[in-house]
Design a protein around this motif. Structure first.
Motif, PDB file in Angstrom:
ATOM      1  N   VAL A 157      33.142  36.223  32.778  1.00  0.00           N
ATOM      2  CA  VAL A 157      32.180  37.238  33.242  1.00  0.00           C
ATOM      3  C   VAL A 157      31.811  36.973  34.701  1.00  0.00           C
ATOM      4  CG1 VAL A 157      29.797  38.070  32.988  1.00  0.00           C
ATOM      5  CG2 VAL A 157      31.250  37.801  30.962  1.00  0.00           C
ATOM      6  N   ASP A 158      31.549  35.717  35.020  1.00  0.00           N
ATOM      7  CA  ASP A 158      31.217  35.376  36.409  1.00  0.00           C
ATOM      8  C   ASP A 158      32.398  35.647  37.342  1.00  0.00           C
ATOM      9  OD1 ASP A 158      28.683  34.556  35.660  1.00  0.00           O
ATOM     10  OD2 ASP A 158      29.221  32.434  35.502  1.00  0.00           O
ATOM     11  N   MET A 159      33.602  35.397  36.879  1.00  0.00           N
ATOM     12  CA  MET A 159      34.794  35.680  37.677  1.00  0.00           C
ATOM     13  C   MET A 159      34.882  37.167  38.004  1.00  0.00           C
ATOM     14  SD  MET A 159      37.209  33.177  35.359  1.00  0.00           S
ATOM     15  CE  MET A 159      38.764  33.993  35.729  1.00  0.00           C
ATOM     16  N   HIS A 160      34.621  38.008  37.002  1.00  0.00           N
ATOM     17  CA  HIS A 160      34.716  39.454  37.203  1.00  0.00           C
ATOM     18  C   HIS A 160      33.603  39.972  38.107  1.00  0.00           C
ATOM     19  CE1 HIS A 160      37.996  40.912  34.539  1.00  0.00           C
ATOM     20  NE2 HIS A 160      37.869  39.693  34.068  1.00  0.00           N
ATOM     21  N   LEU A 161      32.401  39.437  37.944  1.00  0.00           N
ATOM     22  CA  LEU A 161      31.302  39.863  38.819  1.00  0.00           C
ATOM     23  C   LEU A 161      31.600  39.483  40.266  1.00  0.00           C
ATOM     24  CD1 LEU A 161      28.211  38.958  36.603  1.00  0.00           C
ATOM     25  CD2 LEU A 161      29.023  41.248  37.198  1.00  0.00           C
ATOM     26  N   ALA A 162      32.175  38.312  40.462  1.00  0.00           N
ATOM     27  CA  ALA A 162      32.538  37.894  41.821  1.00  0.00           C
ATOM     28  C   ALA A 162      33.547  38.854  42.432  1.00  0.00           C
ATOM     29  CB  ALA A 162      33.096  36.468  41.793  1.00  0.00           C
ATOM     30  N   ALA A 163      34.517  39.282  41.635  1.00  0.00           N
ATOM     31  CA  ALA A 163      35.517  40.225  42.139  1.00  0.00           C
ATOM     32  C   ALA A 163      34.885  41.556  42.494  1.00  0.00           C
ATOM     33  CB  ALA A 163      36.613  40.421  41.093  1.00  0.00           C
ATOM     34  N   MET A 164      34.013  42.062  41.631  1.00  0.00           N
ATOM     35  CA  MET A 164      33.360  43.348  41.900  1.00  0.00           C
ATOM     36  C   MET A 164      32.514  43.296  43.162  1.00  0.00           C
ATOM     37  SD  MET A 164      32.076  44.726  38.176  1.00  0.00           S
ATOM     38  CE  MET A 164      33.162  44.766  36.743  1.00  0.00           C
ATOM     39  N   ARG A 165      31.927  42.146  43.453  1.00  0.00           N
ATOM     40  CA  ARG A 165      31.047  42.030  44.616  1.00  0.00           C
ATOM     41  C   ARG A 165      31.809  41.776  45.909  1.00  0.00           C
ATOM     42  NH1 ARG A 165      27.218  38.304  40.824  1.00  0.00           N
ATOM     43  NH2 ARG A 165      25.894  39.990  39.996  1.00  0.00           N
ATOM     44  N   LEU A 166      33.015  41.227  45.810  1.00  0.00           N
ATOM     45  CA  LEU A 166      33.780  40.882  47.000  1.00  0.00           C
ATOM     46  C   LEU A 166      34.714  41.998  47.448  1.00  0.00           C
ATOM     47  CD1 LEU A 166      34.681  38.764  49.104  1.00  0.00           C
ATOM     48  CD2 LEU A 166      36.355  37.955  47.415  1.00  0.00           C
ATOM     49  N   ALA A 167      35.315  42.679  46.506  1.00  0.00           N
ATOM     50  CA  ALA A 167      36.350  43.662  46.836  1.00  0.00           C
ATOM     51  C   ALA A 167      35.771  44.844  47.610  1.00  0.00           C
ATOM     52  CB  ALA A 167      37.005  44.164  45.549  1.00  0.00           C
ATOM     53  N   MET A 168      36.499  45.252  48.642  1.00  0.00           N
ATOM     54  CA  MET A 168      36.126  46.452  49.397  1.00  0.00           C
ATOM     55  C   MET A 168      37.294  46.851  50.293  1.00  0.00           C
ATOM     56  SD  MET A 168      33.342  44.922  52.106  1.00  0.00           S
ATOM     57  CE  MET A 168      32.244  44.570  50.730  1.00  0.00           C
ATOM     58  N   PRO A 169      37.290  48.077  50.802  1.00  0.00           N
ATOM     59  CA  PRO A 169      38.387  48.519  51.656  1.00  0.00           C
ATOM     60  C   PRO A 169      38.628  47.555  52.815  1.00  0.00           C
ATOM     61  CG  PRO A 169      37.028  50.387  51.049  1.00  0.00           C
ATOM     62  CD  PRO A 169      36.312  49.163  50.553  1.00  0.00           C
ATOM     63  N   GLY A 170      39.923  47.253  53.041  1.00  0.00           N
ATOM     64  CA  GLY A 170      40.304  46.308  54.080  1.00  0.00           C
ATOM     65  C   GLY A 170      40.510  44.897  53.570  1.00  0.00           C
ATOM     66  N   GLN A 171      39.976  44.624  52.371  1.00  0.00           N
ATOM     67  CA  GLN A 171      40.163  43.315  51.758  1.00  0.00           C
ATOM     68  C   GLN A 171      41.521  43.257  51.071  1.00  0.00           C
ATOM     69  OE1 GLN A 171      39.281  40.108  51.931  1.00  0.00           O
ATOM     70  NE2 GLN A 171      37.141  40.563  51.369  1.00  0.00           N
ATOM     71  N   THR A 172      42.125  42.095  51.015  1.00  0.00           N
ATOM     72  CA  THR A 172      43.411  41.971  50.328  1.00  0.00           C
ATOM     73  C   THR A 172      43.209  41.618  48.859  1.00  0.00           C
ATOM     74  OG1 THR A 172      43.629  39.597  50.813  1.00  0.00           O
ATOM     75  CG2 THR A 172      44.529  41.160  52.435  1.00  0.00           C
ATOM     76  N   GLU A 173      44.167  42.014  48.039  1.00  0.00           N
ATOM     77  CA  GLU A 173      44.159  41.605  46.635  1.00  0.00           C
ATOM     78  C   GLU A 173      44.153  40.084  46.534  1.00  0.00           C
ATOM     79  OE1 GLU A 173      46.846  45.231  44.690  1.00  0.00           O
ATOM     80  OE2 GLU A 173      47.809  43.410  45.470  1.00  0.00           O
ATOM     81  N   GLN A 174      44.921  39.422  47.406  1.00  0.00           N
ATOM     82  CA  GLN A 174      45.031  37.966  47.365  1.00  0.00           C
ATOM     83  C   GLN A 174      43.674  37.299  47.561  1.00  0.00           C
ATOM     84  OE1 GLN A 174      47.970  36.003  46.748  1.00  0.00           O
ATOM     85  NE2 GLN A 174      46.256  34.613  46.386  1.00  0.00           N
ATOM     86  N   ARG A 175      42.885  37.809  48.497  1.00  0.00           N
ATOM     87  CA  ARG A 175      41.559  37.218  48.762  1.00  0.00           C
ATOM     88  C   ARG A 175      40.672  37.327  47.528  1.00  0.00           C
ATOM     89  NH1 ARG A 175      37.812  34.880  48.607  1.00  0.00           N
ATOM     90  NH2 ARG A 175      36.073  34.611  50.067  1.00  0.00           N
ATOM     91  N   VAL A 176      40.693  38.475  46.859  1.00  0.00           N
ATOM     92  CA  VAL A 176      39.842  38.672  45.681  1.00  0.00           C
ATOM     93  C   VAL A 176      40.338  37.821  44.521  1.00  0.00           C
ATOM     94  CG1 VAL A 176      38.833  40.367  44.111  1.00  0.00           C
ATOM     95  CG2 VAL A 176      39.325  41.011  46.477  1.00  0.00           C
ATOM     96  N   ALA A 177      41.655  37.777  44.336  1.00  0.00           N
ATOM     97  CA  ALA A 177      42.228  36.952  43.262  1.00  0.00           C
ATOM     98  C   ALA A 177      41.917  35.476  43.485  1.00  0.00           C
ATOM     99  CB  ALA A 177      43.734  37.174  43.178  1.00  0.00           C
ATOM    100  N   THR A 178      41.914  35.043  44.741  1.00  0.00           N
ATOM    101  CA  THR A 178      41.582  33.657  45.061  1.00  0.00           C
ATOM    102  C   THR A 178      40.146  33.345  44.677  1.00  0.00           C
ATOM    103  OG1 THR A 178      43.180  33.603  46.874  1.00  0.00           O
ATOM    104  CG2 THR A 178      41.420  31.966  46.931  1.00  0.00           C
TER     105      THR A 178
END
Length: 466
Positions: free
Chosen positions: A184-205
């Motif tokens: 759950v914490d992993m998914h919340l972190a992804a939702m809060r970090l992802a945005m236009p211009g960000q890479t998939e790799q950065r969010v997956a990391t």
């Protein structure tokens, strides 16, 4: 980390009662080199070995002699070179004591014991190997050619292990729920970090980072992608853009080996588009309806078909499909959009016990898995549910351009599918929503802390992220 000594003793005692006679041979995993012998992948113990012994160390094996009521752990003590490089670790006898085993022998004593048993024509029960190194080792111990090991594995032992491991104890549920909460914490972190211009790799990391900070690791390679129509997409090379949907399928595995498996889909921008919202709510309705129907005695195959019918009802409202949902599902028309199964068992493996064979894990002697029909051959669970089962529910919609083109060219099931409307969805991507659930005596319970899944909940998190 281990459960109590009594837990492992009781598990082995229960197993012995389910095996008629002979010896049970269980192999632990060894180290797996990446590119040379001493540079290895992170060690992961065999899950069945973990279940019965709890020892997370390489190059071990164990024999449970049913007839003699004897359990032996085979392993070698550390050499001085081992101590120099890795320090003083627990001895084999110390490890065995924590698992409730009084007898240990060096690894080189195992071949002689197996040879004697085979000479006396005693049954030697083993599970189908999934690692090449263990297949070779098992072939050397039994004399069975590697190509014949899977068909020579003990069905009696497979069924006994599946029946036992499928019912999760209270202490296992605590560990699984720990994994789910980390996820759950992993998914919340992804939702809060992802945005236009960000890479998939950065969010997956970041997803992996959250798991590691919690003393955990990934239960499987993270699927984080704007190409959600690719069911198991491990490529992280795209850049998020406004209008993209981001599909995050990721789960944690605790230090004791228990898994979680959650999926959420959210917009790369602040909000879903109208079309994305409509399609998302079709999947959400299927998830909620299927989840509400979970209870002991219900076949998961019927849960799957219920989920499929709900998807078709929603696709009818979107103008992508037409006609009676039950007839459409019976004809397989829904599989243009939903090609996989609605869920699977979960525990010490994210696809629990899949190495033992889906027919034994997810089906029964009277309910055979359909291995030929598109949309059913990927359904890993079909049998009646029992209290103590832990499973996933994960309906989805996947708009695969190549599949759409093929079906459209063939006019396949055109009485149910509006291909002109579908054409506009070829760049849409995919949506999946997934929860982890335990079957209780009276119904079910969603595991872990609540994780945003309504449109309003997700858009609230996304708006705070900008």
């Amino acid at each position: 980390m281990m459960f109590s000594t009594q837990t492992y003793h009781e598990r082995r005692e229960s197993l012995k009662k389910q095996v008629s006679k002979g010896m049970v041979l269980l192999l632990g995993n060894g180290e797996a080199p990446i590119n040379f012998r001493d540079n290895t992948y992170p060690f992961r113990q065999d899950s069945t070995f973990l279940y019965y012994f709890g020892i997370n160390a390489p190059q071990l094996a164990a024999v449970i002699d049913v007839d003699a009521d004897r359990t032996i752990l085979f392993g070698d003590e550390l050499t001085m070179d081992d101590i120099i490089w890795m320090g003083r670790l627990e001895t084999i006898m110390e490890k065995a004591g924590k698992a409730g085993i009084a007898e240990t022998l060096p690894v080189n004593a195992l071949p002689a014991m197996m040879h004697e048993a085979l000479q006396r024509q005693r049954p030697v029960h083993f599970l189908p190997p999934y690692r090449p190194a263990n297949a070779i080792r098992l072939s050397q111990l039994t004399g069975i050619p590697v190509a014949q090991l899977a068909s020579s594995a003990s069905v009696e032992l497979i069924k006994a292990v599946v029946a036992q491991r499928a019912i999760k104890s209270a202490e296992e549920l605590v560990e699984i729920e720990r994994a789910v909460n980390i996820s759950v914490d992993m998914h919340l972190a992804a939702m809060r970090l992802a945005m236009p211009g960000q890479t998939e790799q950065r969010v997956a990391t970041e997803v992996h980072h959250v798991a590691q900070l919690a003393g955990s690791t990934l239960a499987y390679p993270t699927i984080l992608t704007v190409r959600g129509e690719v069911l198991h997409n491990h490529h992280h090379g795209n850049v998020l853009q406004e209008g993209h949907l981001v599909l995050n399928d990721s789960g944690a595995e605790t230090a004791m080996g228990y898994a979680s498996d959650l999926t959420r889909t959210f917009p790369a921008g602040k909000t879903f588009s109208t079309l994305q919202k409509e399609a998302y709510e079709v999947v959400l309705q299927a998830l909620q309806t299927a989840t509400q129907a979970l209870k002991p005695g219900t076949r998961y195959l019927d849960i799957h078909f219920l989920s499929c019918r709900m998807l078709v009802e929603g696709l009818n409202q979107l103008g992508l499909m037409q006609g009676d949902p039950e007839e459409a599902v019976a004809a397989g028309a829904h599989t243009l959009f939903f090609q996989c199964g609605t869920g699977h068992m979960m525990g010490l493996d994210v696809h629990d016990m899949e190495d033992l064979g889906e027919q034994y894990v997810g089906y029964t002697d009277t309910l055979r898995k359909d291995t030929a029909t598109f949309g059913l051959k990927s359904l890993r669970l079909g049998k009646e549910l029992q209290a103590g089962y832990v499973l996933t529910v994960e309906p989805g919609l996947y708009f695969i351009p190549e599949l759409i083109d093929r079906w459209k060219a063939e006019k396949k099931l055109a009485r149910f599918i509006n291909y002109e409307r579908v054409e506009a969805f070829k760049g849409f991507g995919g949506i999946r929503i997934e929860d982890d659930i335990v079957i209780t005596d009276t119904g079910h319970r969603i595991l872990g802390q609540p994780l945003a899944k309504t449109v309003a909940e997700i858009e609230h998190i996304r708006s705070e992220a900008f």
